[in-house]
Design a protein around this motif. Structure first.
Motif, PDB file in Angstrom:
ATOM      1  N   GLY A 195      53.381  45.148  24.899  1.00 17.73           N
ATOM      2  CA  GLY A 195      54.825  45.350  24.833  1.00 17.73           C
ATOM      3  C   GLY A 195      55.577  44.245  25.538  1.00 17.73           C
ATOM      4  O   GLY A 195      56.697  44.468  26.013  1.00 17.73           O
ATOM      5  N   ALA A 196      54.966  43.056  25.608  1.00 23.19           N
ATOM      6  CA  ALA A 196      55.567  41.947  26.380  1.00 23.19           C
ATOM      7  C   ALA A 196      57.037  41.802  26.020  1.00 23.19           C
ATOM      8  O   ALA A 196      57.908  41.760  26.889  1.00 23.19           O
ATOM      9  CB  ALA A 196      54.812  40.647  26.127  1.00 23.19           C
ATOM     10  N   HIS A 197      57.304  41.749  24.729  1.00 25.36           N
ATOM     11  CA  HIS A 197      58.703  41.602  24.313  1.00 25.36           C
ATOM     12  C   HIS A 197      59.388  42.965  24.134  1.00 25.36           C
ATOM     13  O   HIS A 197      60.431  43.228  24.715  1.00 25.36           O
ATOM     14  CB  HIS A 197      58.758  40.815  22.990  1.00 25.36           C
ATOM     15  CG  HIS A 197      60.159  40.617  22.486  1.00 25.36           C
ATOM     16  ND1 HIS A 197      60.880  39.487  22.765  1.00 25.36           N
ATOM     17  CD2 HIS A 197      60.976  41.419  21.764  1.00 25.36           C
ATOM     18  CE1 HIS A 197      62.086  39.596  22.224  1.00 25.36           C
ATOM     19  NE2 HIS A 197      62.166  40.758  21.602  1.00 25.36           N
ATOM     20  N   GLY A 198      58.752  43.840  23.334  1.00 22.52           N
ATOM     21  CA  GLY A 198      59.515  44.945  22.783  1.00 22.52           C
ATOM     22  C   GLY A 198      59.325  46.313  23.413  1.00 22.52           C
ATOM     23  O   GLY A 198      59.984  47.266  22.989  1.00 22.52           O
ATOM     24  N   ALA A 199      58.461  46.439  24.429  1.00 25.92           N
ATOM     25  CA  ALA A 199      58.337  47.753  25.063  1.00 25.92           C
ATOM     26  C   ALA A 199      59.564  48.057  25.912  1.00 25.92           C
ATOM     27  O   ALA A 199      59.774  49.192  26.331  1.00 25.92           O
ATOM     28  CB  ALA A 199      57.067  47.845  25.907  1.00 25.92           C
ATOM     29  N   ALA A 200      60.402  47.047  26.120  1.00 25.08           N
ATOM     30  CA  ALA A 200      61.647  47.251  26.870  1.00 25.08           C
ATOM     31  C   ALA A 200      62.534  48.311  26.225  1.00 25.08           C
ATOM     32  O   ALA A 200      63.409  48.863  26.887  1.00 25.08           O
ATOM     33  CB  ALA A 200      62.407  45.923  26.989  1.00 25.08           C
TER      34      ALA A 200
ATOM     35  N   ASP B 286      57.078  42.211  29.720  1.00 27.36           N
ATOM     36  CA  ASP B 286      57.682  41.031  30.364  1.00 27.36           C
ATOM     37  C   ASP B 286      59.119  41.338  30.759  1.00 27.36           C
ATOM     38  O   ASP B 286      59.953  41.600  29.891  1.00 27.36           O
ATOM     39  CB  ASP B 286      57.721  39.850  29.382  1.00 27.36           C
ATOM     40  CG  ASP B 286      56.426  39.062  29.331  1.00 27.36           C
ATOM     41  OD1 ASP B 286      55.571  39.247  30.214  1.00 27.36           O
ATOM     42  OD2 ASP B 286      56.282  38.248  28.395  1.00 27.36           O
ATOM     43  N   PHE B 287      59.412  41.287  32.028  1.00 26.68           N
ATOM     44  CA  PHE B 287      60.818  41.421  32.442  1.00 26.68           C
ATOM     45  C   PHE B 287      61.619  40.171  32.104  1.00 26.68           C
ATOM     46  O   PHE B 287      62.845  40.210  32.042  1.00 26.68           O
ATOM     47  CB  PHE B 287      60.910  41.718  33.949  1.00 26.68           C
ATOM     48  CG  PHE B 287      60.587  43.148  34.290  1.00 26.68           C
ATOM     49  CD1 PHE B 287      61.571  44.119  34.261  1.00 26.68           C
ATOM     50  CD2 PHE B 287      59.294  43.526  34.622  1.00 26.68           C
ATOM     51  CE1 PHE B 287      61.289  45.437  34.557  1.00 26.68           C
ATOM     52  CE2 PHE B 287      58.996  44.842  34.915  1.00 26.68           C
ATOM     53  CZ  PHE B 287      59.987  45.808  34.885  1.00 26.68           C
ATOM     54  N   HIS B 288      60.918  39.058  31.900  1.00 23.98           N
ATOM     55  CA  HIS B 288      61.665  37.810  31.634  1.00 23.98           C
ATOM     56  C   HIS B 288      62.001  37.643  30.154  1.00 23.98           C
ATOM     57  O   HIS B 288      62.475  36.599  29.743  1.00 23.98           O
ATOM     58  CB  HIS B 288      60.895  36.594  32.156  1.00 23.98           C
ATOM     59  CG  HIS B 288      59.500  36.481  31.627  1.00 23.98           C
ATOM     60  ND1 HIS B 288      58.415  37.022  32.270  1.00 23.98           N
ATOM     61  CD2 HIS B 288      59.008  35.906  30.511  1.00 23.98           C
ATOM     62  CE1 HIS B 288      57.326  36.775  31.573  1.00 23.98           C
ATOM     63  NE2 HIS B 288      57.656  36.098  30.497  1.00 23.98           N
ATOM     64  N   LYS B 289      61.734  38.667  29.357  1.00 24.08           N
ATOM     65  CA  LYS B 289      62.182  38.600  27.966  1.00 24.08           C
ATOM     66  C   LYS B 289      63.418  39.485  27.776  1.00 24.08           C
ATOM     67  O   LYS B 289      64.518  38.999  27.832  1.00 24.08           O
ATOM     68  CB  LYS B 289      61.041  38.971  27.039  1.00 24.08           C
ATOM     69  CG  LYS B 289      60.031  37.808  26.963  1.00 24.08           C
ATOM     70  CD  LYS B 289      58.910  38.059  26.016  1.00 24.08           C
ATOM     71  CE  LYS B 289      58.004  36.836  25.946  1.00 24.08           C
ATOM     72  NZ  LYS B 289      56.661  37.210  25.463  1.00 24.08           N
ATOM     73  N   MET B 290      63.220  40.786  27.579  1.00 19.50           N
ATOM     74  CA  MET B 290      64.379  41.644  27.278  1.00 19.50           C
ATOM     75  C   MET B 290      65.075  42.183  28.536  1.00 19.50           C
ATOM     76  O   MET B 290      66.099  42.843  28.416  1.00 19.50           O
ATOM     77  CB  MET B 290      63.934  42.822  26.410  1.00 19.50           C
ATOM     78  CG  MET B 290      63.448  42.429  25.027  1.00 19.50           C
ATOM     79  SD  MET B 290      64.664  41.487  24.109  1.00 19.50           S
ATOM     80  CE  MET B 290      65.935  42.733  23.882  1.00 19.50           C
ATOM     81  N   LEU B 291      64.510  41.962  29.709  1.00 24.18           N
ATOM     82  CA  LEU B 291      65.028  42.650  30.886  1.00 24.18           C
ATOM     83  C   LEU B 291      65.639  41.711  31.928  1.00 24.18           C
ATOM     84  O   LEU B 291      65.639  41.994  33.126  1.00 24.18           O
ATOM     85  CB  LEU B 291      63.944  43.558  31.482  1.00 24.18           C
ATOM     86  CG  LEU B 291      63.462  44.651  30.496  1.00 24.18           C
ATOM     87  CD1 LEU B 291      62.313  45.463  31.081  1.00 24.18           C
ATOM     88  CD2 LEU B 291      64.596  45.582  30.089  1.00 24.18           C
ATOM     89  N   LEU B 292      66.143  40.570  31.435  1.00 25.73           N
ATOM     90  CA  LEU B 292      67.102  39.738  32.175  1.00 25.73           C
ATOM     91  C   LEU B 292      66.577  39.046  33.430  1.00 25.73           C
ATOM     92  O   LEU B 292      67.367  38.523  34.219  1.00 25.73           O
ATOM     93  CB  LEU B 292      68.348  40.583  32.544  1.00 25.73           C
ATOM     94  CG  LEU B 292      69.081  41.176  31.338  1.00 25.73           C
ATOM     95  CD1 LEU B 292      70.149  42.172  31.794  1.00 25.73           C
ATOM     96  CD2 LEU B 292      69.715  40.078  30.494  1.00 25.73           C
ATOM     97  N   ALA B 293      65.267  39.032  33.626  1.00 22.17           N
ATOM     98  CA  ALA B 293      64.723  38.365  34.808  1.00 22.17           C
ATOM     99  C   ALA B 293      64.393  36.911  34.477  1.00 22.17           C
ATOM    100  O   ALA B 293      64.048  36.589  33.345  1.00 22.17           O
ATOM    101  CB  ALA B 293      63.461  39.077  35.279  1.00 22.17           C
ATOM    102  N   PRO B 294      64.486  36.020  35.467  1.00 19.08           N
ATOM    103  CA  PRO B 294      63.983  34.666  35.256  1.00 19.08           C
ATOM    104  C   PRO B 294      62.457  34.721  35.196  1.00 19.08           C
ATOM    105  O   PRO B 294      61.839  35.604  35.792  1.00 19.08           O
ATOM    106  CB  PRO B 294      64.428  33.902  36.504  1.00 19.08           C
ATOM    107  CG  PRO B 294      65.171  34.858  37.372  1.00 19.08           C
ATOM    108  CD  PRO B 294      64.998  36.232  36.832  1.00 19.08           C
ATOM    109  N   ALA B 295      61.841  33.815  34.454  1.00 24.10           N
ATOM    110  CA  ALA B 295      60.380  33.771  34.348  1.00 24.10           C
ATOM    111  C   ALA B 295      59.777  33.448  35.711  1.00 24.10           C
ATOM    112  O   ALA B 295      60.364  32.697  36.478  1.00 24.10           O
ATOM    113  CB  ALA B 295      59.980  32.719  33.327  1.00 24.10           C
ATOM    114  N   LEU B 296      58.571  33.901  35.992  1.00 21.64           N
ATOM    115  CA  LEU B 296      57.844  34.898  35.225  1.00 21.64           C
ATOM    116  C   LEU B 296      57.807  36.209  35.991  1.00 21.64           C
ATOM    117  O   LEU B 296      57.543  36.189  37.187  1.00 21.64           O
ATOM    118  CB  LEU B 296      56.372  34.453  35.033  1.00 21.64           C
ATOM    119  CG  LEU B 296      56.135  33.182  34.217  1.00 21.64           C
ATOM    120  CD1 LEU B 296      54.727  32.640  34.411  1.00 21.64           C
ATOM    121  CD2 LEU B 296      56.323  33.520  32.742  1.00 21.64           C
TER     122      LEU B 296
END
Ligand SMILES: *Cc1c(COP(=O)(O)O)cnc(C)c1O
Length: 484
Positions: A269-274, A297-307
């Protein structure tokens, strides 16, 4: 202390530089977010960019860092620009960036609890929150790690420890182990499997349907065929969603299959489990609550800077299975699952204090902010799908489920190779002009333009402008009547 060290650590200089930099960044955000800034990116050839910095580096130390920092800013791609619609990287929340400054300065290491007390506790809070949103039971637990790729490897190592015969970590194995995964899965699954020593045959690819979701009806057949070849499958990876088209696999069907065959169910769910934060879209991941492990990944849909990536296990103990090597100087009792010594469960020894950025976001704005972002971006992608559907000279790869839209210009006809070439050149021209940033992908031999709507400041008007720019380029490349 030496003068140079003294002045480099001078708190007053830090105060001056910090204020100046924050002023610069605030002005930058105002210009980027409103689209007042002319271009999203100024593309330069890699050799040109390298030469620029080599020349810069040959100069004596500057003393004042601000011109350099502004130069980095100007020469970068601008994710906060509403015409940025390329890769799946978040335009970070300004608060998360500020938090990053704090945590960079503190640099509390985190392999051991005593080196990172706050960030360790916050990591627990944040991953517990996520576990609840995923619908996991109270026994679930997780941790944060550096990116979805590393997270996937970590989860699959736990899967192997749980499901493969013998103790592979201690003794290795001569079993030919394998993982079942959709042919549209992110390449990090393939890479993880090869790193685990399973080779090419260790990835059993399941074909996809018209909308690029896994053909779960073919799982049983693929599993039996793999067994017949002498392979021992131990896990199925479901994509939620896939990277290229944003297609969600039927996770409930994957869960049923895994339950029936004693296999580990990993949900990527790196991208879409958000979407678990969104009332409108959480139905897309129905069945994720039955996964053994999930990566987000919080750095995709959840507004965090990578990683910043979470790995969450439905049964918390599974997270301790990954690494069972002895490091007794760190842990008194290797077998006791001390939740607070996170280094037991992650690849990283020293780790960034990433939890603080997520916690600060949740604590300041609440999860409503995440929901608003998901709803805005997924809603806008559906609108773009409709806009493309209304234009006969465009073709959609599939109706968007997530905030990823793949489409191509087909107005000039010619089909096949000719259309691939046209769309490839359109994308090259768009990159050169820099007013829009989007990317491309190839699906079933066809080249598509690919948009990921990451920026909540992107509007329908920007999308209409983008489609008009694509049409204009197509007309310029092949003026009417010359199309082949
Ligand atoms: C982005 C992505 C990954 C890789 O995550 P990184 O954080 O870039 O390493 C894995 N799986 C999917 C589905 C992704 O979209």
């Amino acid at each position: 202390m030496q003068d140079l060290l003294q002045s480099a650590f001078d708190p007053e200089a830090f105060r001056r530089q910090g204020h100046a930099l924050v002023d610069t960044l605030a002005g930058y955000l105002a210009g980027a977010q409103t689209g007042r800034r002319e271009t999203v990116t100024d593309y330069r050839h890699p050799d040109e960019e390298l030469a620029y910095w080599q020349a810069d580096f040959s100069r004596p130390p500057a003393g004042d860092p601000l011109p350099l920092l502004e130069d980095v800013l100007e020469r970068s791609i601008h994710l906060h620009h509403p015409r940025y619609m390329g890769h799946q990287v978040a335009p970070p929340l300004p608060l998360a960036a500020l938090t990053g400054m704090l945590t960079s300065l503190l640099n509390n290491g985190m392999a051991l609890y005593e080196m990172g007390q706050v960030s360790t506790a916050l990591e627990r809070v944040v991953t517990d929150w996520l576990a609840r949103k995923l619908g996991f039971p109270a026994a679930a637990s997780g941790f944060l790690t550096s990116g979805g790729t590393l997270a996937t490897l970590t989860a699959l190592l736990a899967a192997r420890a749980a499901k493969a015969p013998g103790d592979v970590w201690e003794r290795g194995t001569s079993d030919r182990l394998a993982v079942l995964v959709s042919e549209q899965a992110h390449y990090c699954v393939d890479r993880a499997v090869r790193i685990m020593g399973l080779g090419e045959e260790g990835v059993v690819k399941i074909p996809v349907d018209d909308r690029f979701g896994m053909r779960t009806d073919l799982l049983a057949e693929a599993y039996a065929a793999a067994r017949a070849r002498g392979l021992t499958p131990f896990a199925v990876v479901g994509s939620a969603c896939s990277t290229a088209t944003g297609s969600y696999d039927d996770l409930a069907a994957v869960a049923d299959f895994c339950a029936g065959h004693g296999l580990w169910f990993h949900a990527d769910g790196a991208h879409g489990a958000a979407v678990v934060v969104s009332e409108a879209y959480k139905g897309l991941v129905r069945g994720i609550e039955r996964a053994d492990s999930v990566v987000v990944d919080f750095h995709k849909m959840l507004l965090a800077p990578a990683l910043v990536t979470a790995v969450v296990f439905r049964s918390g103990e599974d997270g301790f299975r990954t690494f069972q090597q002895k490091a007794q100087y760190l842990w008194k009792d290797q077998q006791s699952p001390e939740w607070f010594n996170l280094g037991k469960r992650t690849f990283e020894c020293t780790k960034v204090m990433m939890s603080v950025k997520v916690y600060a976001t949740l604590r300041t704005y609440g999860e409503a902010l995440f929901a608003a972002n998901v709803d805005a971006l997924y809603g806008l992608a559906r609108r773009l799908g409709e806009m493309i559907g209304e234009r006969p000279d465009f073709e959609l790869a599939t109706a968007p489920q997530a905030n990823i839209v793949c489409f191509r210009y087909v107005g000039r006809g010619g089909g096949g190779e000719r259309e691939n070439e046209t769309n490839g050149r359109i994308r090259q021209e768009l990159l050169r002009e820099g007013r829009f940033y989007l990317v491309q992908t190839t699906l079933r031999g066809k080249l598509y333009l690919r948009v990921t709507l990451m920026n909540p400041f992107t509007t329908e008007a920007h999308l209409a402008e983008m489609l008009a720019a694509v049409t204009a380029l197509a007309n310029r490349l092949h003026p009417a009547g010359t199309a082949g």
